[in-house]
Scaffold this active site. Structure first.
Site, short mmCIF file in Angstrom:
data_model
loop_
_atom_site.label_atom_id
_atom_site.label_comp_id
_atom_site.label_asym_id
_atom_site.label_seq_id
_atom_site.Cartn_x
_atom_site.Cartn_y
_atom_site.Cartn_z
N ARG A 64 54.36 50.05 50.35
CA ARG A 64 53.57 49.23 50.55
C ARG A 64 52.46 50.06 50.48
NH1 ARG A 64 51.55 49.03 55.39
NH2 ARG A 64 53.82 48.83 56.30
N ASP A 190 32.12 41.63 38.52
CA ASP A 190 33.25 41.12 37.74
C ASP A 190 33.44 41.46 35.77
OD1 ASP A 190 35.15 39.79 36.95
OD2 ASP A 190 35.31 38.29 38.01
#
Ligand SMILES: *Cc1c(COP(=O)(O)O)cnc(C)c1O
Length: 404
Positions: A64, A190
């Site tokens: 993970r 973004d």
């Protein structure tokens, strides 16, 4: 395990995409890191287990937390973003935006969001942030003078996107992020359109750089991924949140993204050149009222684009002159080389219709000064096809629109 600006930061971006993330300890004798699949790390003995592993990239601990394939991609993206100390990967661009926002906002905070934001970011404000007690307010990205007036003492972050989705307005990011800093708010951007090759956003004043790797980095329309890069303090915070959420990307996808990254500079250069050629030609066509392309000389965003950006991409839009929805559909359906589909940044050209009317809060569509009949848009994502073929295709489709 990043060396900040990158141990190959001395090279220019096109060289960096080739060499970034290539570390012998991760790649072995091959030039791109192999797909390194693993969940479990086996320890030598109980004592080794008790020693534990450091929670840093480069020390395999548990799947993970990533493994060499993902570390190499993170390292490469960090190297490409001057000012970044590290990069966190997410299973999509939208997950990256959500992960970044949730890392810097808490209940009671206010987020400022650019009004021309990617639609799913707007939906995120409604469906994810509002139920957590985080309020979102929209602002006009072209109104630099009015920007400071949007802040209150609860404003903790600003989400920029430039050029804006679909309508491609270029914002004065250095000026706006300066104001955000004065107001003690974190500025996130973004940067999917430009990538750090076209706009090194941390150098231009933003604190957090977000990208959908699905677009230019993947580049082949076969991969979903997102990334967030930031300086040391924010990177730590964002990484911790992503670990708390259990966010992982597969080594297979990370390997595809790295493969895409290696050719990103040449793909961007080629699609930018074709897009500009097409945009110039379209601006002379009688069926076209506006060409929304920052790279195009004489368009409203071009001066800022020239000042702040070092590259473009193949994504731009047009607004048809007073056409009906069915005429626009006739145009799009007549295109033979352009697929009709979402996403962009792939090797193949795409076209979609858009009408931002319902997706704006504080800026009008059509913008002031435009003929109100000129409102229906078409967005093109230009791929790697021959530009003369694309031009011919658009020309024959426009002719069919006239007779529809
Ligand atoms: C596509 C896109 C995203 C979201 O990326 P996914 O990987 O599809 O989730 C975010 N921002 C912009 C500007 C996009 O165009």
């Amino acid at each position: 395990m990043s060396d900040g600006p990158g141990d190959n930061g001395k090279h220019r971006p096109a060289t960096r995409v080739v060499e970034a993330g290539r570390r012998a300890e991760w790649t072995g004798p091959v030039v791109n890191p192999p797909v390194w699949r693993a969940s479990t790390h086996l320890y030598d003995d109980s004592q080794d287990l008790a020693k534990g592993r450091t929670n840093e990239d480069g020390h395999f601990y548990y799947g993970r937390r990533g493994a060499p394939t993902q570390w190499a991609l993170c390292d490469a993206l960090t190297t490409l973003e001057p000012g970044a100390a590290g990069t966190v990967l997410y299973p999509s661009g939208v997950a990256a935006i959500a992960g970044a926002l949730l890392s810097v906002l808490e209940t009671g905070d206010v987020l400022l969001m650019t009004d021309n934001v990617y639609e799913p970011s707007r939906a995120m404000a409604r469906n994810l942030l509002a139920p957590l007690g985080i309020e979102t307010r929209f602002f006009d990205p072209l109104d630099v003078d009015g920007f400071a007036g949007h802040f209150c003492d609860r404003t903790k972050a600003v989400l920029f996107e430039s050029p804006g989705s679909l309508t491609m307005e270029v914002a004065d990011i250095p000026a706006l992020s300066d104001i955000a800093r004065e107001k003690c708010a974190i500025s996130l951007i973004d940067n999917t359109w430009a990538t750090p090759l076209g706009l090194p956003v941390l150098e231009r004043g933003c604190d957090v750089a977000i990208m959908s790797l699905t677009k230019h980095v993947g580049g082949h329309s076969d991969l979903m991924m997102g990334s967030v890069s930031a300086g040391e303090k924010l990177y730590r915070k964002i990484r911790l949140k992503s670990q708390a959420m259990g966010t992982v990307v597969s080594p297979d996808d990370a390997s595809l993204a790295l493969r895409g990254l290696r050719t990103m500079a040449v793909r961007l250069e080629r699609s930018t050149a074709t897009a500009l050629e097409l945009a110039r030609w379209l601006s002379d066509q009688p069926q076209v009222a506006h060409v929304l392309c920052p790279m195009l000389e004489g368009t409203p965003g071009n001066a800022l684009w020239q000042r702040d950006f070092s590259g473009g991409c193949g994504l731009f839009s047009i607004v048809l002159k007073g056409s009906s929805v069915s005429q626009r559909a006739a145009f799009i359906d007549a295109l033979e080389l352009f697929g009709i589909g979402f996403s962009w940044g792939g090797f193949e050209s795409l076209a979609i219709p858009f009408d931002p009317t319902g997706a704006r809060s504080v800026t009008p569509w059509p913008p002031e000064g435009w003929d109100s009949e000129d409102r229906l848009g078409v967005r093109f994502s230009i791929g790697l096809e021959d530009s003369a073929d694309l031009m011919q295709d658009v020309a024959q489709a426009l002719a069919k629109m006239d007779t529809a």
